[in-house]
Design a protein around this motif. Structure first.
Motif, PDB file in Angstrom:
ATOM      1  N   PHE A  80       0.824  -1.212   0.000  1.00 27.64           N
ATOM      2  CA  PHE A  80       0.000   0.000   0.000  1.00 27.64           C
ATOM      3  C   PHE A  80       0.864   1.271   0.000  1.00 27.64           C
ATOM      4  N   PHE A  81       1.769   1.376   0.972  1.00 28.25           N
ATOM      5  CA  PHE A  81       2.590   2.582   1.060  1.00 28.25           C
ATOM      6  C   PHE A  81       3.641   2.628  -0.048  1.00 28.25           C
ATOM      7  N   GLY A  82       4.110   1.469  -0.488  1.00 26.69           N
ATOM      8  CA  GLY A  82       5.106   1.444  -1.558  1.00 26.69           C
ATOM      9  C   GLY A  82       4.570   2.016  -2.849  1.00 26.69           C
ATOM     10  N   THR A  83       3.366   1.602  -3.251  1.00 24.21           N
ATOM     11  CA  THR A  83       2.800   2.136  -4.499  1.00 24.21           C
ATOM     12  C   THR A  83       2.380   3.597  -4.339  1.00 24.21           C
ATOM     13  N   ALA A  84       2.006   3.991  -3.103  1.00 24.36           N
ATOM     14  CA  ALA A  84       1.700   5.406  -2.871  1.00 24.36           C
ATOM     15  C   ALA A  84       2.946   6.262  -3.087  1.00 24.36           C
ATOM     16  N   ILE A  85       4.093   5.761  -2.642  1.00 31.69           N
ATOM     17  CA  ILE A  85       5.363   6.475  -2.851  1.00 31.69           C
ATOM     18  C   ILE A  85       5.725   6.498  -4.334  1.00 31.69           C
ATOM     19  N   VAL A 333      -2.557  -8.590  -2.321  1.00 31.38           N
ATOM     20  CA  VAL A 333      -1.550  -7.653  -2.820  1.00 31.38           C
ATOM     21  C   VAL A 333      -2.114  -6.797  -3.947  1.00 31.38           C
ATOM     22  N   VAL A 334      -3.020  -7.336  -4.752  1.00 34.00           N
ATOM     23  CA  VAL A 334      -3.638  -6.561  -5.831  1.00 34.00           C
ATOM     24  C   VAL A 334      -4.455  -5.410  -5.250  1.00 34.00           C
ATOM     25  N   MET A 335      -5.286  -5.730  -4.251  1.00 36.18           N
ATOM     26  CA  MET A 335      -6.128  -4.707  -3.648  1.00 36.18           C
ATOM     27  C   MET A 335      -5.302  -3.630  -2.962  1.00 36.18           C
ATOM     28  N   MET A 336      -4.353  -4.033  -2.137  1.00 36.70           N
ATOM     29  CA  MET A 336      -3.597  -3.063  -1.348  1.00 36.70           C
ATOM     30  C   MET A 336      -2.707  -2.185  -2.222  1.00 36.70           C
ATOM     31  N   ALA A 337      -2.053  -2.791  -3.198  1.00 36.42           N
ATOM     32  CA  ALA A 337      -1.203  -2.000  -4.098  1.00 36.42           C
ATOM     33  C   ALA A 337      -2.048  -1.065  -4.945  1.00 36.42           C
TER      34      ALA A 337
END
Length: 439
Positions: A80-85, A333-337
């Motif tokens: 979640f935070f990785g794709t936000a970054i 992982v699909v949902m969170m990313a």
């Protein structure tokens, strides 16, 4: 030797997303390169594999990073935070951001809809009848306990900054506990305008700021509560049910290994239940006491009736449970990313004034404390009650439910989370219509 162990041995012992590490890394590299040169399409399949390509990298890092993997949420929160970054740094082509958002939660085609209705149906149909009925009877007192404590804690924080209790309740607590954005802050702002005559836009602009801050705090709190439950096992159960001294699985379905036919039957039950929810929400009974009732809420009620009456055969329930497990394990992982790509870190940073942060924090703490205490009194595990009846009231609705349950590793509790966001949020809208008049 199991198939998984055999695959590990052949790949040198390292699996990434279930495949030998070199297959996963090569696949991710090909997809990301295709996106950067503009060759990747924007259809359903392309957006899913693009999210996986970014998300898997952060997921696997988060699962292996010391401290993070134990206390901060592990792989799903890292995704979640990785794709936000990634979004914030502009490391994904702009042309794919909107299609990703449409893929996750679009009005026409939404992966989140499929995800949620499968988790709801699988979790409810897997519960023993007595456990099911006891859980749902005690759940609404736990929600109300969290709401009352959130008001009390929020008012206390507001007094530290000289903000009147009425303003704290109306402008801070109600938006946070109101069921998210579309089903909460938006209709609440319209109610505010109708009752008070003041601008709905100005109310919403502030409400969404507080709601966003509280949403992040709820996600992090989910990870903290999960760590607390692992350190003190008496505070939580098997992460699949709320009632103390109870088992999650139905005994007759435990003995069944569902086949493709069973899962096809389960899909029929799942999608029919969803349509029944739409029928009630859009035609038969769209409002109760002036508050709109979401289709998920009606769907949950219908599935509970199916489970309680025992009309669904054991093999179909086993098929629903198998589908739920697949969506939970393979697609988290699909949902969170995907949700991370829709999260604006800069907007959050700009809204983080000291007063907003402290008041939002106190509201979230209040929701946790109130729902945990009342939940314990009605026979629930306090950690699981705090996560579902507390944090899933204080987050940003459907997206927030997924993120909170992902961080707390309790996706099997999706039905309860949706009750908080949908029916609980509806209750808050009704309360808000009265409080806007009196306060």
């Amino acid at each position: 030797m199991t198939k998984e162990n055999k695959t590990k041995k052949e790949s040198g012992g390292l699996l990434l997303y279930g495949a030998p590490w070199y297959i996963t890394l090569i696949g991710c590299a090909v997809v990301i390169f295709s996106a950067y040169v503009g060759a990747l399409a924007v259809d359903f399949a392309s957006m899913m594999v693009l999210i996986i390509a970014y998300g898997v990298i952060f997921f696997e890092i988060g699962e292996r990073l010391p401290i993070w993997n134990t206390y901060i949420g592990g792989g799903v929160l890292a995704a979640f935070f990785g794709t936000a970054i990634i979004r914030q740094l502009g490391l994904i082509p702009e042309m794919y951001l909107e299609p990703i958002n449409e893929f996750i939660g679009g009005d026409t085609v939404s992966f989140m809809t499929i995800w949620i209705i499968v988790l709801i149906t699988g979790s409810v149909l897997s519960l023993d009848k007595k456990i099911l009925l006891k859980s749902f009877v005690g759940y609404f007192p736990a929600i109300l306990g969290g709401l009352a404590a959130a008001m009390g804690f929020g008012v206390l924080a507001g007094l530290m900054f000289g903000i009147a209790p009425a303003d704290v309740i109306l402008k801070y607590v109600l938006p946070v506990m109101g069921g998210g954005n579309g089903a909460g802050a938006v209709p609440m702002s319209e109610i505010y305008q109708k009752v008070t005559g003041e601008s709905a836009v100005s109310y919403y602009a502030f409400a969404i700021i507080i709601l966003t801050i509280a949403n992040i705090m709820s996600i992090l709190a989910g990870a903290v509560l999960n760590a607390l439950g692992e350190k003190f096992p008496a505070l939580t159960g098997d992460k699949k049910t709320l009632l103390r001294s109870s088992k999650f699985d139905v005994t007759d379905s435990d003995q069944i290994t569902p086949g493709f036919g069973d899962m096809c039957g389960a899909l029929m039950v799942i999608f029919t239940s969803y349509v029944v929810g739409q029928l009630f929400s859009g035609f038969i009974l769209p409002e109760i006491f002036g508050a709109p009732i979401h289709e998920y809420a009606y769907m949950i009620i219908f599935v509970v009736i199916l489970a309680a009456t025992g009309v669904i055969p054991a093999n179909i329930r086993a098929g629903a449970k198998r589908l739920q497990k697949f969506m939970n394990v393979s697609c988290a992982v699909v949902m969170m990313a995907g949700l991370g790509f829709d999260f604006d870190l800069a907007e959050l940073a700009a809204a983080c004034t000291l007063s907003n942060v402290v008041i939002a924090l106190f509201i979230v703490i209040g929701a946790v404390v109130g729902s945990a205490l009342v939940g314990y009194l009605v026979g629930f595990y306090p950690v699981d009650s705090a996560i579902t009846a507390g944090l899933c009231m204080a987050n940003r609705g459907g997206n927030g439910d997924v993120a909170v349950l992902g961080a707390s590793k309790r996706m099997d509790l999706m039905a309860y989370a949706q009750l908080s966001s949908r029916l609980g949020g509806g209750i808050v809208l009704i309360i808000a219509s009265f409080l806007f008049s009196f306060l």
